[in-house]
Motif scaffolding. Sequence first.
Motif, short mmCIF file in Angstrom:
data_model
loop_
_atom_site.label_atom_id
_atom_site.label_comp_id
_atom_site.label_asym_id
_atom_site.label_seq_id
_atom_site.Cartn_x
_atom_site.Cartn_y
_atom_site.Cartn_z
N GLY A 1 -33.71 -40.87 -2.07
CA GLY A 1 -34.82 -40.00 -1.69
C GLY A 1 -35.88 -40.81 -0.96
N TRP A 2 -36.37 -40.29 0.16
CA TRP A 2 -37.37 -41.02 0.92
C TRP A 2 -38.62 -41.22 0.08
N GLY A 3 -39.15 -42.46 0.15
CA GLY A 3 -40.37 -42.77 -0.58
C GLY A 3 -40.17 -42.94 -2.07
N GLU A 4 -38.92 -43.05 -2.52
CA GLU A 4 -38.63 -43.22 -3.94
C GLU A 4 -37.99 -44.58 -4.18
N SER A 5 -37.96 -45.01 -5.43
CA SER A 5 -37.39 -46.31 -5.77
C SER A 5 -35.90 -46.36 -5.49
N SER A 6 -35.25 -45.20 -5.34
CA SER A 6 -33.82 -45.18 -5.01
C SER A 6 -33.56 -45.85 -3.66
N MET A 7 -34.57 -45.88 -2.79
CA MET A 7 -34.42 -46.53 -1.49
C MET A 7 -34.21 -48.04 -1.67
N ILE A 8 -35.03 -48.68 -2.50
CA ILE A 8 -34.86 -50.11 -2.70
C ILE A 8 -33.65 -50.40 -3.59
N GLU A 9 -33.29 -49.45 -4.44
CA GLU A 9 -32.06 -49.62 -5.23
C GLU A 9 -30.84 -49.65 -4.32
N ALA A 10 -30.83 -48.80 -3.28
CA ALA A 10 -29.73 -48.80 -2.31
C ALA A 10 -29.68 -50.12 -1.54
N GLU A 11 -30.85 -50.65 -1.18
CA GLU A 11 -30.90 -51.94 -0.50
C GLU A 11 -30.29 -53.03 -1.38
N ARG A 12 -30.61 -53.01 -2.64
CA ARG A 12 -30.08 -54.01 -3.59
C ARG A 12 -28.57 -53.87 -3.75
N ILE A 13 -28.08 -52.63 -3.76
CA ILE A 13 -26.64 -52.41 -3.86
C ILE A 13 -25.93 -52.98 -2.63
N LEU A 14 -26.51 -52.78 -1.45
CA LEU A 14 -25.95 -53.37 -0.23
C LEU A 14 -25.92 -54.89 -0.32
N LEU A 15 -27.02 -55.48 -0.76
CA LEU A 15 -27.08 -56.94 -0.87
C LEU A 15 -26.07 -57.48 -1.88
N GLN A 16 -25.94 -56.80 -3.00
CA GLN A 16 -24.98 -57.25 -4.02
C GLN A 16 -23.56 -57.23 -3.47
N ALA A 17 -23.22 -56.19 -2.70
CA ALA A 17 -21.88 -56.10 -2.10
C ALA A 17 -21.68 -57.22 -1.08
N ALA A 18 -22.67 -57.44 -0.23
CA ALA A 18 -22.55 -58.45 0.82
C ALA A 18 -22.51 -59.86 0.25
N LEU A 19 -23.17 -60.09 -0.86
CA LEU A 19 -23.19 -61.42 -1.47
C LEU A 19 -21.84 -61.82 -2.05
N GLU A 20 -20.96 -60.86 -2.27
CA GLU A 20 -19.63 -61.18 -2.79
C GLU A 20 -18.84 -62.06 -1.81
N ASP A 21 -19.15 -61.94 -0.54
CA ASP A 21 -18.49 -62.77 0.47
C ASP A 21 -19.37 -63.99 0.74
N ARG A 22 -18.93 -65.16 0.31
CA ARG A 22 -19.75 -66.36 0.44
C ARG A 22 -19.95 -66.77 1.89
N ALA A 23 -19.14 -66.24 2.80
CA ALA A 23 -19.30 -66.57 4.21
C ALA A 23 -20.56 -65.89 4.79
N ASN A 24 -21.00 -64.80 4.16
CA ASN A 24 -22.21 -64.13 4.63
C ASN A 24 -23.42 -65.01 4.33
N GLN A 25 -24.09 -65.45 5.39
CA GLN A 25 -25.23 -66.35 5.25
C GLN A 25 -26.55 -65.73 5.71
N ARG A 26 -26.47 -64.62 6.45
CA ARG A 26 -27.66 -63.87 6.84
C ARG A 26 -27.40 -62.40 6.55
N PHE A 27 -28.44 -61.69 6.11
CA PHE A 27 -28.28 -60.33 5.64
C PHE A 27 -29.30 -59.45 6.35
N LEU A 28 -28.80 -58.54 7.18
CA LEU A 28 -29.64 -57.73 8.06
C LEU A 28 -29.58 -56.27 7.65
N LEU A 29 -30.74 -55.68 7.33
CA LEU A 29 -30.80 -54.27 6.96
C LEU A 29 -31.07 -53.44 8.20
#
Length: 370
Positions: free
Chosen positions: A125-153
């Motif tokens: 939901g726009w303007g809700e904490s679910s927005m930053i929760e989604a960002e964190r979910i993306l980061l957690q998924a991307a961090l699984e690959d150690r080759a990822n060294q930069r993370f762009l939203l």
Amino acid sequence: MKKVSFGHRKLWLIWKLLILLTLVSLVITLLRIQFNPSSSQLLRGSQHPISNDDLAFVGNPKLAFMFLVRRDLPLDFLWQTFFENGDAANYSIYVHSEPGFIFDETTTRSSFFYDRQLTNSIKVGWGESSMIEAERILLQAALEDRANQRFLLVSDSCVPLYNFSYIYNYLMGSSKSFVDSFLDMKEGRYNPRMASVIPMRKWRKGSQWFALVRSHAKVVAYDDIVFPAFKRLCKRRPPLDASKGHQNLKLQKQHNCIPDEHYVQTLLAMNDLERELERRTVTYTLWIQSAANMETKSWHPVTYTYATSNPQQIKRIKDIDRVYYETEHRTEWCHSNAILVPCFLFARKFSRDGAMRLLSLGLSGLHTSP
């Protein structure tokens, strides 16, 4: 025998006293950590479960593109051209869409996005904490690959202003994260109830669109102290609606805190990491104030249509070389490792027609470097 026994008892009492003092010291330390979580050591210590992740990475570093979208990707045709001109070994793609949405040949015109959606996405939901929760979910998924060294939203209305090679070298060439961050002193956005977790001197504001190095991505993805405080205490004030009576008027008195404009900036400030940041975003947005009346005025991003997606507009954005932050009386000259560079690599919000015009005229620089 009595002297020996007394000596043993005395020694035993000393050991008991030492153990008791150690336990008291431990309790005091834990209490300090609980009520003073601005300590960078604490916040960094709650990062992630990936073993050996802090070892120096050896291999080809990748740039993780993390798309935060409502449903589909309206500008997928433009990103198709962008990724076609990049080396597949240099990037990863992750998409957070609405739960259950699948990217395949029936929902996207770009094969680069096939099955790139996260299976653990949430309703945002726009303007809700679910927005930053989604960002964190993306980061957690991307961090699984150690080759990822930069993370762009990236948003679903973003367009790249340069080709893949230039953007890759720009971000990989810097040892810092790009996070728009400035001291937010405006009354009404900081909730004093946060003080036990987030001191006001660390309260920051800025754009949600960031480019993080891996160590900072881990701080954001696995923070378990500041994020819960945001969920409880950082709430968007609902729009004024007199028809809903007293209850709506009462809600207008609450703090107007937009989580995605404060969370990453505040968290990194609390970790004392601002010296490791380029305190600016690499994604351009033009904001205007609109209002039906003075009570409902608010800021909105300009949408670039077919008419406004022209050579003059793109050149104006590419020529920006500094950002002024009024609250800090600070001008941020745009540089990467002490070399002056254009401020922005991406721009938003572009309509589908606007993006098609960019692609047809070659204005987005997808084929050539600046």
